[in-house]
Motif scaffolding. Structure first.
Motif, short mmCIF file in Angstrom:
data_model
loop_
_atom_site.label_atom_id
_atom_site.label_comp_id
_atom_site.label_asym_id
_atom_site.label_seq_id
_atom_site.Cartn_x
_atom_site.Cartn_y
_atom_site.Cartn_z
N GLU A 53 0.82 -1.22 0.00
CA GLU A 53 0.00 0.00 0.00
C GLU A 53 0.84 1.26 0.00
OE1 GLU A 53 -3.14 -0.14 2.97
OE2 GLU A 53 -3.27 -2.30 2.75
N GLY A 74 -2.31 6.76 -7.71
CA GLY A 74 -2.82 6.67 -9.06
C GLY A 74 -1.82 7.14 -10.08
N ILE A 170 -6.89 7.36 1.12
CA ILE A 170 -7.28 7.08 -0.26
C ILE A 170 -6.97 5.63 -0.56
CG2 ILE A 170 -6.96 7.72 -2.68
CD1 ILE A 170 -8.04 9.97 -0.90
N ILE A 171 -7.98 4.89 -1.01
CA ILE A 171 -7.72 3.48 -1.29
C ILE A 171 -7.96 3.12 -2.75
CG2 ILE A 171 -8.23 2.75 1.07
CD1 ILE A 171 -10.95 1.86 0.15
N GLY A 172 -8.40 4.09 -3.55
CA GLY A 172 -8.57 3.79 -4.96
C GLY A 172 -8.87 5.04 -5.76
N VAL A 173 -8.60 4.98 -7.04
CA VAL A 173 -8.83 6.11 -7.92
C VAL A 173 -9.49 5.64 -9.20
CG1 VAL A 173 -7.76 8.18 -8.88
CG2 VAL A 173 -6.55 6.88 -7.15
N GLU A 174 -10.48 6.34 -9.66
CA GLU A 174 -11.04 6.13 -10.99
C GLU A 174 -10.85 7.42 -11.78
OE1 GLU A 174 -15.16 4.14 -10.90
OE2 GLU A 174 -14.76 4.84 -8.87
N GLN A 175 -10.52 7.28 -13.04
CA GLN A 175 -10.27 8.47 -13.83
C GLN A 175 -10.83 8.34 -15.24
OE1 GLN A 175 -6.12 8.18 -12.92
NE2 GLN A 175 -6.11 10.26 -12.08
N GLN A 206 -11.69 6.95 -4.10
CA GLN A 206 -12.41 6.17 -3.11
C GLN A 206 -11.61 6.19 -1.81
OE1 GLN A 206 -13.55 2.24 -4.42
NE2 GLN A 206 -13.71 1.54 -2.30
N SER B 229 -9.33 4.70 -16.31
CA SER B 229 -8.29 4.05 -15.53
C SER B 229 -8.80 3.83 -14.11
CB SER B 229 -7.05 4.94 -15.53
OG SER B 229 -6.38 4.86 -14.31
N ASN B 230 -8.61 2.64 -13.60
CA ASN B 230 -8.98 2.33 -12.23
C ASN B 230 -7.78 1.79 -11.48
OD1 ASN B 230 -11.88 2.79 -12.46
ND2 ASN B 230 -11.81 1.00 -13.81
N THR B 231 -7.57 2.29 -10.30
CA THR B 231 -6.50 1.77 -9.46
C THR B 231 -7.05 1.56 -8.07
OG1 THR B 231 -5.09 3.31 -10.67
CG2 THR B 231 -4.08 2.07 -8.87
N PHE B 232 -7.05 0.35 -7.64
CA PHE B 232 -7.48 0.08 -6.28
C PHE B 232 -6.45 -0.74 -5.54
CE2 PHE B 232 -11.48 1.06 -8.35
CZ PHE B 232 -12.04 1.91 -7.42
N SER B 233 -6.30 -0.42 -4.28
CA SER B 233 -5.39 -1.21 -3.46
C SER B 233 -6.23 -2.07 -2.56
CB SER B 233 -4.51 -0.30 -2.60
OG SER B 233 -5.32 0.56 -1.83
#
Lengths: 233, 233
Positions: A53, A74, A170-175, A206, B229-233
């Motif tokens: 992480e 991200g 922050i545990i996730g990003v969508e773009q 997220q 684009s998606n990035t999740f941990s």
DNA sequence: AAGTGGTCTAGACCACGCG
DNA sequence: GCGTGGTCTAGACCACTTT
């Protein structure tokens, strides 16, 4: 709760609160074993999670070192940011945080819980070498988190404030990424011509707080500073 | 070589060669233990690596299942691709693979070894719902890998061909992303107006073969299909 | 009930960094 | 030489899926 999660959360909180600042070493794996009555397998599983992480790095023979976590948020880092952003004056508030109605500017749909109340909105202009490169709009649910004033931003970072003061990570990003023509307003802020191509990025972060997201929409002048992204396995 | 690397490589090759096709289950962890005279800790370490690199997913109570690996190749997947690209006619060669001199179109610098000889170049136009959305230029070192003809692309995929026929895997991606105005040539291929904003992405794929990279430059019409684009941990 | 992955214990030896 | 993380063994019990 699993034992490795207990150990993981313990050090995550300690790192967020500053008990283990960036560049400091965590206790050795053997110390952690003793402290939590666990075996190394379990302790290493916990540290592996922190590694994955982006909280720490491992140094063979030395220990587990706390690292700056921003870089793992991200893809989009602007070329030259890490060097050029060190000095002050890297970001200017063009709109201080205010409470207002949700606008229709977010690309991503709100969760039901978020849509109930108003939102907090702020806008910043980011500079590299005194040159404006990014207009950054930000929204979050005002009913789920109080308005944080710009003076309260730790080191000028909203995410750092979230993490250290509110323990929200922050545990996730969508773009969504598109090329657009600059509007008159955006063009004037970025000191380019109306109609010039700009990069538009809609972001949804997220967080560790359920149903709480940070929404952003960015307009970038990529002429001199392209967006860069590295992914290595 | 470490034992977990031996196990990891063994199954990586088996997956690449099709001995374990997508959706199939690997042997159970206990079977692998017996087969390699290893303990579960070691076997699980190997499988964890395969998991992290996107070769398999774990299903509690069932086993380790081979998955489609494309999705892990960095950020840019075009919205709707996975659905819309299922039918044929998703990509058209506008330039069959040919051997030519390196041009100056690559953003990224070549390694010394790559620059010695000529390059292989090909261009494709990608379509979604019969609509052109992406012009894709590709280069690779002709002295390090033979010219692969378009008819030889497995399932139309260059990467799949690299992996299964030549055992070359993508292990990292670097990208530069900019907004540009469409040139007359690009505009006509994407059936938009000259000067319309397009997304330009320069890509360099790092591979498991040392000093061998795939270079790409993409021009995207993001009007109807933004890059996601998606990035999740 | 049998088989699978998930967690955990209690050890051992090796490779690296530093005084 | 000593402390650190990296690899590995041999075993146990639990949680989930399938028959």
């Amino acid at each position: 709760m699993k034992k490795y999660e207990i150990i993981e959360d313990h050090f995550k909180k300690k790192i967020q609160s500053g008990d283990f600042p960036v560049d400091s070493l965590l206790p050795s794996e053997y110390d952690i074993c003793a402290r939590f009555s666990a075996t190394r397998t379990t302790v290493r599983k916990a540290l592996d999670e922190l590694l994955r992480e982006g909280y720490i790095k491992k140094e063979h023979g030395r220990g587990s070192r706390v690292i700056e976590r921003i870089k793992t948020l991200g893809l989009p880092s602007v070329k030259g940011f890490s060097n050029a952003m060190k000095q002050e004056g890297d970001a200017v508030f063009t709109q201080e945080p205010i409470i207002q109605k949700w606008s229709d500017q977010q690309i991503f749909a709100l969760s039901d819980k978020e849509g109930e109340g108003d939102c907090v909105y702020f806008q910043r202009l980011r500079l590299i070498d005194q040159k404006p490169v990014l207009v950054e709009n930000n929204w979050y649910s005002g009913s789920m988190l109080e308005l944080v004033r710009s003076e309260e931003f730790l080191d000028g970072s909203f995410f750092k404030t979230l993490s250290q003061r509110f323990h929200i990570d922050i545990i996730g990003v969508e773009q969504e990424i598109m090329a657009k023509s600059a509007s008159a307003e955006i063009a004037s802020m970025l000191t380019i011509q109306e109609g010039d191509p700009v990069l538009f990025i809609a972001v949804r972060y997220q967080t560790s707080l359920e149903d709480f997201h940070i929404y952003g929409s960015w307009f970038c002048n990529t002429e001199d500073f392209p967006i860069v992204s590295n992914t290595f396995s």
